[in-house]
Motif scaffolding. Structure first.
Motif, PDB file in Angstrom:
ATOM      1  N   ARG A 174       8.071  -3.977  12.879  1.00 44.20           N
ATOM      2  CA  ARG A 174       7.426  -5.012  12.079  1.00 44.20           C
ATOM      3  C   ARG A 174       7.788  -6.420  12.553  1.00 44.20           C
ATOM      4  NH1 ARG A 174       9.192  -4.812   6.045  1.00 44.20           N
ATOM      5  NH2 ARG A 174       8.195  -6.860   6.109  1.00 44.20           N
ATOM      6  N   LEU A 196       7.044   3.587   3.806  1.00 45.15           N
ATOM      7  CA  LEU A 196       6.372   2.494   3.114  1.00 45.15           C
ATOM      8  C   LEU A 196       7.358   1.384   2.758  1.00 45.15           C
ATOM      9  CD1 LEU A 196       4.089   4.673   0.850  1.00 45.15           C
ATOM     10  CD2 LEU A 196       3.233   2.902   2.402  1.00 45.15           C
ATOM     11  N   CYS A 197       8.535   1.759   2.293  1.00 44.00           N
ATOM     12  CA  CYS A 197       9.535   0.759   1.926  1.00 44.00           C
ATOM     13  C   CYS A 197      10.051   0.011   3.150  1.00 44.00           C
ATOM     14  CB  CYS A 197      10.692   1.423   1.175  1.00 44.00           C
ATOM     15  SG  CYS A 197      10.262   1.955  -0.507  1.00 44.00           S
ATOM     16  N   LEU A 217       8.307  -0.865   5.608  1.00 44.44           N
ATOM     17  CA  LEU A 217       7.261  -1.802   6.002  1.00 44.44           C
ATOM     18  C   LEU A 217       6.906  -2.800   4.905  1.00 44.44           C
ATOM     19  CD1 LEU A 217       4.821   0.661   7.826  1.00 44.44           C
ATOM     20  CD2 LEU A 217       6.305  -1.050   8.902  1.00 44.44           C
ATOM     21  N   ALA A 218       7.591  -2.721   3.760  1.00 42.47           N
ATOM     22  CA  ALA A 218       7.252  -3.565   2.613  1.00 42.47           C
ATOM     23  C   ALA A 218       7.525  -5.036   2.912  1.00 42.47           C
ATOM     24  CB  ALA A 218       8.033  -3.125   1.379  1.00 42.47           C
ATOM     25  N   HIS A 249       8.440  -8.458  -3.790  1.00 47.67           N
ATOM     26  CA  HIS A 249       8.277  -7.155  -3.147  1.00 47.67           C
ATOM     27  C   HIS A 249       9.618  -6.486  -2.848  1.00 47.67           C
ATOM     28  CE1 HIS A 249       4.138  -8.725  -2.307  1.00 47.67           C
ATOM     29  NE2 HIS A 249       3.847  -7.476  -2.619  1.00 47.67           N
ATOM     30  N   THR A 288      10.526  -2.794  -3.921  1.00 44.44           N
ATOM     31  CA  THR A 288      11.057  -1.830  -2.965  1.00 44.44           C
ATOM     32  C   THR A 288      12.313  -1.172  -3.510  1.00 44.44           C
ATOM     33  OG1 THR A 288      10.146  -3.066  -1.103  1.00 44.44           O
ATOM     34  CG2 THR A 288      11.927  -1.527  -0.614  1.00 44.44           C
ATOM     35  N   GLY A 327       0.966   1.177  -0.476  1.00 45.34           N
ATOM     36  CA  GLY A 327       1.134   0.122   0.514  1.00 45.34           C
ATOM     37  C   GLY A 327       0.678  -1.225  -0.008  1.00 45.34           C
ATOM     38  N   THR A 355       2.837  -3.816   2.309  1.00 42.02           N
ATOM     39  CA  THR A 355       3.294  -3.329   3.599  1.00 42.02           C
ATOM     40  C   THR A 355       2.567  -4.011   4.756  1.00 42.02           C
ATOM     41  OG1 THR A 355       1.711  -1.489   3.542  1.00 42.02           O
ATOM     42  CG2 THR A 355       3.936  -1.060   2.724  1.00 42.02           C
ATOM     43  N   SER A 356       3.272  -4.108   5.875  1.00 41.35           N
ATOM     44  CA  SER A 356       2.716  -4.740   7.066  1.00 41.35           C
ATOM     45  C   SER A 356       2.122  -3.725   8.030  1.00 41.35           C
ATOM     46  CB  SER A 356       3.806  -5.540   7.789  1.00 41.35           C
ATOM     47  OG  SER A 356       4.934  -4.729   8.077  1.00 41.35           O
TER      48      SER A 356
END
Length: 333
Positions: A33, A71-72, A74-75, A81, A85, A126, A131-132
Motif C-alpha cells: 500500500r 482488509l484491515c 489495507l484499511a 478508520h 480497524t 472494504g 481500504t486502498s
C-alpha cells in the motif's frame, strides 16, 4: 546474490497482486500500500479453526478470518478508520456464544447474508474500512487442506493423511505434500483478471503449506501465474514456522513450491541477509533458484530489535522498498 539493501526507490508500482493468508499476507499488503497504485489480495479460504471455523460450520460461509486480516491491512489510516480497524480485529471475551469471535468476522457473515454474495460482502467491508485495494477469496467455495505426513508412526516410512488447516499447521510430523478438497476448485471472480493485468505478483511470506501453496493448487490461478508477464516475487519467511515447516531449509521451500506447481515460475526470490543461512545453505538456495530461472536478491526487510538483532517480523517500509526493486529487476528499466 544481488544485494538491494542500499538501493534507492525505483518509484511506484502500477498493480500488485499478493497471494497468501494470515499474518504473512498482511505484511505484504502493508508494504504494497506504500508503493502500489492498485492492490488485489488473493486469500486462502481453508481455515477451519477458531472463530472462522465456527462460522464456516454454522453458517456455511467462507472462513472470514484471513479475509478480515487482509482488509484491515489495507484499511485507511486516519483516526476514524483506525478505530474501525481495531473494532474489526477485536475479539469478544467471556465464555458465552460470542467468546473468541472477531467483530469483523461477524460483520462479514452478516453482510453475506444480507447481500447474498461473498464478493459483495467483502467490497462492502472494504468500503466501511476505506481500504486502498480489493480483497478476494482464492475460490468462492470453502476448501479443506489434506496433507501427506510422515513421522507420526514408529515406522518413519509410514505416510498418514491428515485433514484440516489447523491439523496440518500443528502436526508434529513432517508434511510431504498437500492437496485441496474438493479437488480442482474454481477461482473466484476477478482473481484471474487481476493476475493477468498485474505488474508485480507476490507469493509469501506465510505458512507454506496452509497459506502459500494452496493458492497455486487452484488450476485457474496456477494457469494464470504460468502465463502472466508480471514480475513474480517470492518472499521467503524470515524463520522456520514451528510445526508446519520446522527444520526446513530455504532451499526446501522452493522445492516444495516446484513440486506442487511445476508450471509456475518465479523471477525474484527475496532474502534478508540476516537470516540464519550458512554458506552451504546459501549455495543450495542459489542452485534451487536457478532451477526456477530466478535471481536471488538480498535486502534487509525485517524489523530490528533494540540490541540490533533481526526480529522475525517484516518491516512495511523496508519490504515496500524491496517490492519496488523486484518489480523492475532484470527488466533493464
Amino acid at each position: 546474490m544481488t544485494d538491494t539493501s542500499t538501493s534507492g526507490s525505483t518509484g511506484r508500482i502500477g498493480s500488485v497482486v499478493a497471494l497468501g493468508g494470515g499474518h504473512g499476507l498482511s505484511a505484504t499488503l502493508r508494504a504494497a500500500r506504500l508503493v502500489a497504485d492498485d492492490i488485489t489480495a488473493v486469500v486462502t479460504v481453508a481455515d477451519d479453526g477458531g472463530s472462522s471455523g465456527r462460522l464456516r460450520r454454522e453458517l456455511g460461509i467462507l472462513p472470514p478470518g484471513d479475509l478480515r486480516m487482509a482488509l484491515c491491512a489495507l484499511a485507511a489510516d486516519d483516526d476514524e478508520h483506525e478505530r474501525l480497524t481495531r473494532l474489526f480485529q477485536h475479539r469478544y471475551g467471556g465464555t458465552g456464544a460470542l467468546a473468541g469471535h472477531a467483530v469483523g468476522n461477524l460483520v462479514f457473515a452478516g453482510l453475506w447474508e444480507l447481500l447474498g454474495d461473498p464478493l459483495e460482502a467483502l467490497d462492502a467491508v472494504g468500503s466501511i474500512l476505506g481500504t486502498s485495494g480489493r480483497v478476494l477469496p482464492m475460490s468462492p467455495v470453502a476448501l479443506d487442506i489434506a496433507a501427506e505426513v510422515v513421522g507420526l508412526e514408529a515406522d518413519p516410512r509410514v505416510v498418514r493423511t491428515i485433514v484440516g488447516q489447523v491439523a496440518v499447521a500443528t502436526t508434529p510430523g513432517s508434511v510431504r505434500r498437500v492437496r485441496l478438497t474438493p479437488a480442482d476448485p474454481p477461482a473466484a471472480d476477478g482473481v484471474v483478471d487481476a493476475i493477468d493485468s498485474a505488474d508485480l505478483i507476490v507469493l509469501g511470506p506465510g505458512s507454506w503449506f496452509t497459506s502459500v501453496i494452496p493458492n497455486v493448487l487452484v488450476p485457474d490461478i496456477a494457469a494464470a501465474l504460468a502465463r502472466t508477464t508480471a514480475r513474480k516475487l517470492l518472499v521467503l519467511n524470515l524463520a522456520p514456522q514451528p510445526g508446519e515447516t520446522a527444520g526446513f531449509s530455504a532451499e526446501q521451500h522452493l522445492h516444495v513450491l516446484r513440486q506442487h506447481a511445476p508450471e509456475v515460475g518465479v523471477d525474484v526470490i527475496l532474502v534478508d541477509p540476516r537470516m540464519q543461512l550458512s554458506g552451504t545453505e546459501r549455495e543450495h538456495l542459489e542452485r534451487a533458484a536457478a532451477g526456477f530461472g530466478a535471481r536471488i536478491e538480498t535486502a534487509e526487510v525485517a524489523q530490528t530489535r533494540a540490541d540490533g538483532t533481526m526480529k522475525a517480523v517484516h518491516d512495511p517500509a523496508l519490504l515496500a522498498e524491496a517490492l519496488t526493486v523486484a518489480a523492475v529487476s532484470g527488466t533493464g528499466e
